[in-house]
Motif scaffolding. Structure first.
Motif, PDB file in Angstrom:
ATOM      1  N   ARG A  86       0.897  -1.225   0.001  1.00 45.78           N
ATOM      2  CA  ARG A  86       0.058  -0.057   0.005  1.00 45.78           C
ATOM      3  C   ARG A  86       0.971   1.179  -0.153  1.00 45.78           C
ATOM      4  O   ARG A  86       1.111   2.024   0.962  1.00 45.78           O
ATOM      5  N   HIS A  87       1.672   1.496  -1.146  1.00 42.54           N
ATOM      6  CA  HIS A  87       2.727   2.319  -1.033  1.00 42.54           C
ATOM      7  C   HIS A  87       2.058   3.708  -1.210  1.00 42.54           C
ATOM      8  O   HIS A  87       2.638   4.717  -0.637  1.00 42.54           O
ATOM      9  N   GLU A  88       1.068   4.089  -1.957  1.00 40.82           N
ATOM     10  CA  GLU A  88       0.520   5.372  -2.104  1.00 40.82           C
ATOM     11  C   GLU A  88       0.113   5.884  -0.627  1.00 40.82           C
ATOM     12  O   GLU A  88       0.341   7.205  -0.277  1.00 40.82           O
ATOM     13  N   GLU A  89      -0.322   5.037   0.063  1.00 40.61           N
ATOM     14  CA  GLU A  89      -0.918   5.431   1.605  1.00 40.61           C
ATOM     15  C   GLU A  89       0.386   5.834   2.431  1.00 40.61           C
ATOM     16  O   GLU A  89       0.214   6.805   3.169  1.00 40.61           O
ATOM     17  N   TRP A  90       1.524   5.017   2.362  1.00 41.30           N
ATOM     18  CA  TRP A  90       2.521   5.290   3.430  1.00 41.30           C
ATOM     19  C   TRP A  90       3.300   6.417   2.977  1.00 41.30           C
ATOM     20  O   TRP A  90       3.960   7.277   3.610  1.00 41.30           O
ATOM     21  N   VAL A  91       3.311   6.711   1.595  1.00 39.03           N
ATOM     22  CA  VAL A  91       4.029   8.007   1.314  1.00 39.03           C
ATOM     23  C   VAL A  91       3.580   9.042   1.602  1.00 39.03           C
ATOM     24  O   VAL A  91       4.212  10.022   1.987  1.00 39.03           O
ATOM     25  N   LYS A  92       2.181   9.220   1.787  1.00 40.61           N
ATOM     26  CA  LYS A  92       1.539  10.363   2.247  1.00 40.61           C
ATOM     27  C   LYS A  92       1.948  10.551   3.550  1.00 40.61           C
ATOM     28  O   LYS A  92       2.323  11.665   4.012  1.00 40.61           O
ATOM     29  N   ARG A  93       2.110   9.620   4.420  1.00 41.44           N
ATOM     30  CA  ARG A  93       2.641   9.704   6.012  1.00 41.44           C
ATOM     31  C   ARG A  93       3.946  10.360   5.874  1.00 41.44           C
ATOM     32  O   ARG A  93       4.178  10.933   6.810  1.00 41.44           O
ATOM     33  N   MET A  94       4.787   9.849   4.818  1.00 42.91           N
ATOM     34  CA  MET A  94       6.119  10.511   5.149  1.00 42.91           C
ATOM     35  C   MET A  94       6.329  11.844   4.631  1.00 42.91           C
ATOM     36  O   MET A  94       6.949  12.503   5.147  1.00 42.91           O
TER      37      MET A  94
END
Ligand SMILES: Nc1ncnc2c1ncn2[C@@H]1O[C@H](COP(=O)(O)OP(=O)(O)OP(=O)(O)O)[C@@H](O)[C@H]1O
Ligand SMILES: [Mg+2]
Length: 1005
Positions: A766-774
């Motif tokens: 779920r890469h798009e989601e975690w990159v938002k967090r970053m």
């Protein structure tokens, strides 16, 4: 002066009779002066004493009216309510509110002198109060020209909505009679009619006054909407809301009036007019009307009944009690039995007790008589009389000694009972004798089956009749069948000709048959199947209602013939039909027991004695007695040996209903206390309880603990490779954190939780989601000048570029991160960044550079640090080694591969983290392929692919499939390879793993 008592002629002026001592004075009703007996006018005020003395009617004060209400309350109910007073306060309840107002009240008052007006209104109130109490409602408020009544509060009632409508109908009926009577006296008075409005919905019960008046704390729309329904209703009618309609559909005839604009509501509300009762009186009748679910199981029970019938046919009378909790299928079994004997020459008579009929004498007996004499609802008195006389003749029963009693029971006017002067006891004896005689005589003509349903609601007089008839059946062709819930205890002792049939819950297999029938398919998603099984636990009524409400709420959908959950189960609520049944039972518990049940419901489906003891302030003996009441009433069962006992809610739904009945504030307190109690109880093994603490501290809004325990639970779960669950814990920790004061430490924690969440999302691809967090973390880290955390952020962001195939960009950002990490002296971050950079160089085919970086990991990460994740989803010292082996293999440098590979496997297998294992096996497998050790490679690749399948590591699936397929190809098994590779390139798998579709010679950005 003649004494009014002994007629002795006294001297004038004496105050007491000289013969018998009786008082010889009276009081003027007008001025209160003392006047001699026999005076015609008052000597003080001249009041005419010959007029009949009439107390001027006075307006009752509010309190007096309420006092009046009290006096009319059904016996026992007042005590019951008051005894639960403190417990009821603050409960959430589903309640049916009825508003009842007199139409044209002002116009009426204008036509009457005030005294008349008051006395009419008094009479009206009396009717209203009586008719509400008849159905066990309570009058909560007296409005200027009517009342507001509640059904289901303060004490929950089964069938509350149904009772309210029955009460409304009784009110209209009684008012019409009253109106006619008044009209006889005063023609000018317009007819008196009530408008009634009803709505069912949730409320939070507030304080309860001595007068049983319920204050509401939060009513939302419930009370309001009921009052609006009343406002819309025409005089003499009852309007109900959609909710009430749904809950009583089938019991009454309704006219749908469509949607109407309601004051204070944006959306128009559906309105229904209750017209009349239908002939169906029980829930089972309604089910039968709707169409019954095919009968499952219960073969043995049906067999027992049929067997009993055979015996009774031959003159050996039998009796059966079918006993079970609500909804397990007593009525259904009876119905099936009735169906099974339809071909026989038999008289089958049924009588029922209804939830509101406990106060109606002989209710089920009257049912049986009506069935016996074939009396219909619309039969007039004369027809009834005729039918009974004819019936008695056929039976050969003497008319003179029985007819008046029968007609009296059947409410026929001029039954003739008034001419018989006997005591009530003797009258009762005659009634019992009459019923018995009819039964026995009837059974001589053809075998007789007498079925009495729902004895738990039986009135006392019917119980006596039943007992009496039962005694007489052993030598007759009579089969008696009773159904009841376990709370009814019969008083007829043990009899050789009586047996009990206890219905158990359906097995999962049987439940599934019902479920697939109700959904019309066997193709049901396993999640949905499990949910229904779990919630309904083999209670057929719950299964039917639950599926109905899933359907109504559009929580399930059937696409392509397969049923599955359409929405999250968060939106799931317990159908009110089920809720009412359970809540009525919970409310009937004595004081403390109910409190124990509610507190227990906050803990979990099961709770230990140790914990409940500490949560509740009861002395041990008292607590044990409450628990034993709960066991006896079959709400809980006990496991283990005291004091290690664990109490389990027999039914998951009971727990939910008890839990929902608690007010948020009260629940919160208990949740909070649970954590403290368990912390205190098991200080040595807190780790075991992280998940429990995480849940309760969050519900209890103990934010410090909620943060701590959710994070701990997240880490614990993550280490078990349960990535989705871990993520949820981290999110919950974040929620808790947001409720704490914002300090620098706070921000650091927020960034770190972002990293935790990333680690849980990464394997799930779920890469798009975690990159938002970053990106959020980047801002936060900059805000507090935290180089170490910022370097981590860059590291992760670089990784995202790489995933998207932007390898050169990844290297650039990664390098930036590494510089920052070095400057901040953050070891873990350096490890993670170096590891990633190595990967990027490997991807673009710069193997020497990759080898240099991954060798560095092998060198600098030592001791305990070898087994740590350093902020990543996998353990870098293991994964870097396997990658190193692959890089070396690519260069044809085979010397160290096996040794390094061995090291990698050892570390990974020690850590047992799924993501790490998959990575290590697959890279090594590929390295061995390059080495030409295909068999060994295949073993590793199989393992990696299997681990991938079994755990939630979606991001590596395509790669492991591709690698394994490749190995089979080299082994000359193309068809096998094809199956695996085809699975690997399925769209959703490719999507999750786009970054592995790369080649060193690609044109890198
Ligand atoms: N064995 C069964 N197979 C299929 N449906 C069943 C079975 N048993 C019960 N049902 C259905 O479940 C619903 C509830 O059953 P029923 O009304 O007989 O319960 P009950 O025990 O009489 O409950 P109560 O105590 O409330 O009267 C009914 O609609 C009935 O048709
Ligand atoms: Mg029943």
């Amino acid at each position: 002066m003649k004494c009014p008592k002994c007629q002795f002629e006294n001297r004038e002026g004496v105050r007491f009779c000289e013969q018998c001592g009786a008082k010889m004075e009276s009081e003027c009703p007008n001025c209160g002066a003392t006047i001699p007996l026999g005076s015609k006018f008052c000597g003080e005020c001249g009041h005419n004493l010959t007029l009949p003395s009439e107390q001027p009617p006075k307006d009752l004060s509010f309190d007096e009216k309420l006092d009046k209400i009290q006096r009319y309350l059904p016996k026992g109910l007042t005590e019951k309510i008051l005894s639960q007073r403190n417990k009821i306060e603050g409960e959430r309840k589903q309640v049916t509110v009825m508003f009842c107002d007199m139409a044209g009240f002002t116009a009426l008052v204008e036509k009457l002198v005030p005294e008349e007006g008051y006395s009419v209104m008094d009479k009206v109130y009396e009717i209203l109060i009586h008719k509400v109490h008849d159905y066990e409602g309570t009058v909560n408020e007296m409005t200027g020209d009517g009342i507001m009544a509640l059904f289901g509060a303060p004490i929950a009632l089964e069938d509350a909505p149904q009772r309210s409508i029955r009460s409304a109908m009784a009110i209209h009926r009684e008012m019409a009679r009253f109106s006619d009577r008044i009209k006889e006296e005063r023609e000018s008075i317009p007819p008196l009619k009530m408008r009634i409005g009803i709505h069912t919905g949730p409320v939070v019960v507030g304080t309860l006054g001595n007068d049983l008046r319920v204050e509401f704390k939060a009513v939302g729309d419930t009370v309001n909407l009921a009052s609006r329904m009343e406002g819309l209703a025409d005089p003499g009618t009852t309007y109900v809301s959609e909710n009430t309609f749904r809950l009583t559909e089938g019991f009454f005839l309704f006219e749908a009036l469509g949607e109407k604009q309601v004051k204070g509501k944006k959306k128009p509300a559906s309105v229904y007019r209750a017209i009349a009762t239908s002939t169906r009186r029980t829930r089972f009748d309604i089910s039968a009307e709707r169409g019954l679910t095919p009968f499952v199981g219960r073969e043995r029970e049906l067999e027992l009944l049929l067997d009993g019938f055979e015996r009774s046919k031959s003159g050996r009378g039998q009796a059966f009690s079918i006993v079970s909790e609500a909804g397990l299928g007593k009525s259904r079994l009876l119905y099936e039995f009735r169906k099974a004997v339809t071909g026989e020459d038999v008289m089958f008579l049924e009588g029922r007790c209804l939830s509101y009929s406990r106060g109606i004498a002989y209710h089920p007996v009257i049912d049986i008589l009506k069935a016996n004499f074939d009396i219909g609802e619309t039969d007039r008195d004369s027809e009834i009389r005729e039918k009974v006389i004819r019936g008695l003749k056929i039976l050969g029963v003497d008319e003179t000694t029985t007819l008046p009693y029968l007609l009296e029971l059947l409410s026929v006017k001029e039954s003739g009972i008034d001419t018989i002067h006997i005591s009530p006891e003797a009258k009762k004896d005659r009634i019992m004798e009459t019923v018995k005689r009819i039964a026995l005589k009837g059974s001589e003509i053809r075998p007789l089956i007498l079925a009495y349903e729902d004895l738990h609601w039986m009135d006392k007089s019917s119980e006596d009749v039943l007992k009496y008839v039962l005694e007489s059946i052993p030598g007759a062709s009579v089969l008696m069948i009773f159904t009841y819930r376990p709370e009814f205890v019969h008083t007829w002792g043990s009899k050789s000709f009586h047996s009990q049939i206890t219905l158990n819950r359906l097995s999962n297999r049987e439940s599934l048959i019902m479920i697939s029938h109700l959904l019309g398919t066997e193709n049901i998603d396993s999640d949905l199947e499990e949910l229904i099984l779990e919630k309904t636990e083999g209670v057929p009524f719950f299964i039917e209602e639950f599926i109905r409400s899933l359907n109504d709420m559009k929580i399930i959908e059937g696409e392509g013939g397969k049923y599955s959950l359409a929405k999250g189960i968060e939106s799931l609520t317990i159908p009110s039909t089920i809720q009412d049944v359970i809540m009525a039972k919970v409310d009937s518990l004595p004081d403390g027991a109910k409190e124990v049940l509610q507190t227990g419901s906050v803990i979990e489906r099961e709770f230990s004695y140790e914990i409940i003891k500490r949560l509740m302030a009861f002395p041990e003996q008292e607590l044990l007695s409450h628990l034993s009441i709960l066991k006896d009433s079959e709400l809980l069962y006990e496991r283990g040996i005291f004091p290690q006992s664990v109490y389990v809610f027999k039914h998951a739904l009971t727990r939910e209903v008890a839990y929902n009945s608690l007010l948020l504030k009260a629940r919160k307190k208990i949740h909070e206390k649970i954590v403290i109690v368990v912390e205190d109880l098991y200080p040595e093994s807190l780790g075991e309880y992280y998940e429990l603490f995480a849940y309760h501290s969050l519900q209890g809004e103990d934010w410090q603990r909620a943060y701590r325990y959710n994070r701990e639970a997240g880490l614990k779960t993550f280490s078990l490779s349960a990535y989705e669950e871990a993520q949820k814990y981290f999110e919950a920790a974040l929620e808790a954190l947001h409720n704490l004061p914002r300090t620098r430490k706070w921000i650091e924690k927020e960034i770190d939780l972002g990293f935790n969440i990333r680690a849980a999302l990464f394997p799930q691809a779920r890469h798009e989601e975690w990159v938002k967090r970053m990106r959020d973390a980047e801002l936060l880290a900059k805000q507090i000048d935290d180089d170490a955390r910022l370097s981590n952020v860059f590291n992760y962001l670089s990784n995202f570029h790489w995933i998207r195939g932007e390898c050169l960009k990844a290297i650039e950002v990664g390098q930036k991160g590494l510089d920052l990490a070095r400057r901040a002296g953050d070891f873990s971050c350096q490890v993670a960044t170096i590891f990633h950079l190595g990967f990027y160089f490997h991807t673009i085919g710069d193997f020497p550079k990759q080898i240099e970086l991954h060798q560095e990991i092998r060198k600098i990460v030592t001791g305990e640090a070898v087994f740590q994740r350093h902020g990543m989803a996998s353990v870098p010292s293991a994964t870097a080694r396997s990658c190193l082996a692959l890089g070396m293999a690519e260069l044809g440098d085979f010397k160290l591969i096996e040794r390094i590979g061995q090291e990698a496997v050892e570390i990974a297998e020690q850590v047992r983290n799924a993501f790490t294992l998959v990575g290590v096996y697959v890279f090594l497998g590929m390295a061995y392929l390059r080495l030409g050790k295909v068999k060994l490679a295949l073993q590793l690749l199989e393992k990696s692919h299997q681990t991938c399948l079994n755990s939630g590591v979606r991001s590596l699936f395509s790669y492991t499939a591709g690698s394994l397929g490749y190995a089979y190809l080299l082994l000359n098994e193309p068809s096998r390879a094809l199956i695996i590779v085809e699975e690997g390139v399925r769209e959703e798998n490719l999507e999750a793993a786009a970054f592995w579709i790369s080649h060193p010679l690609s044109d890198w950005k």
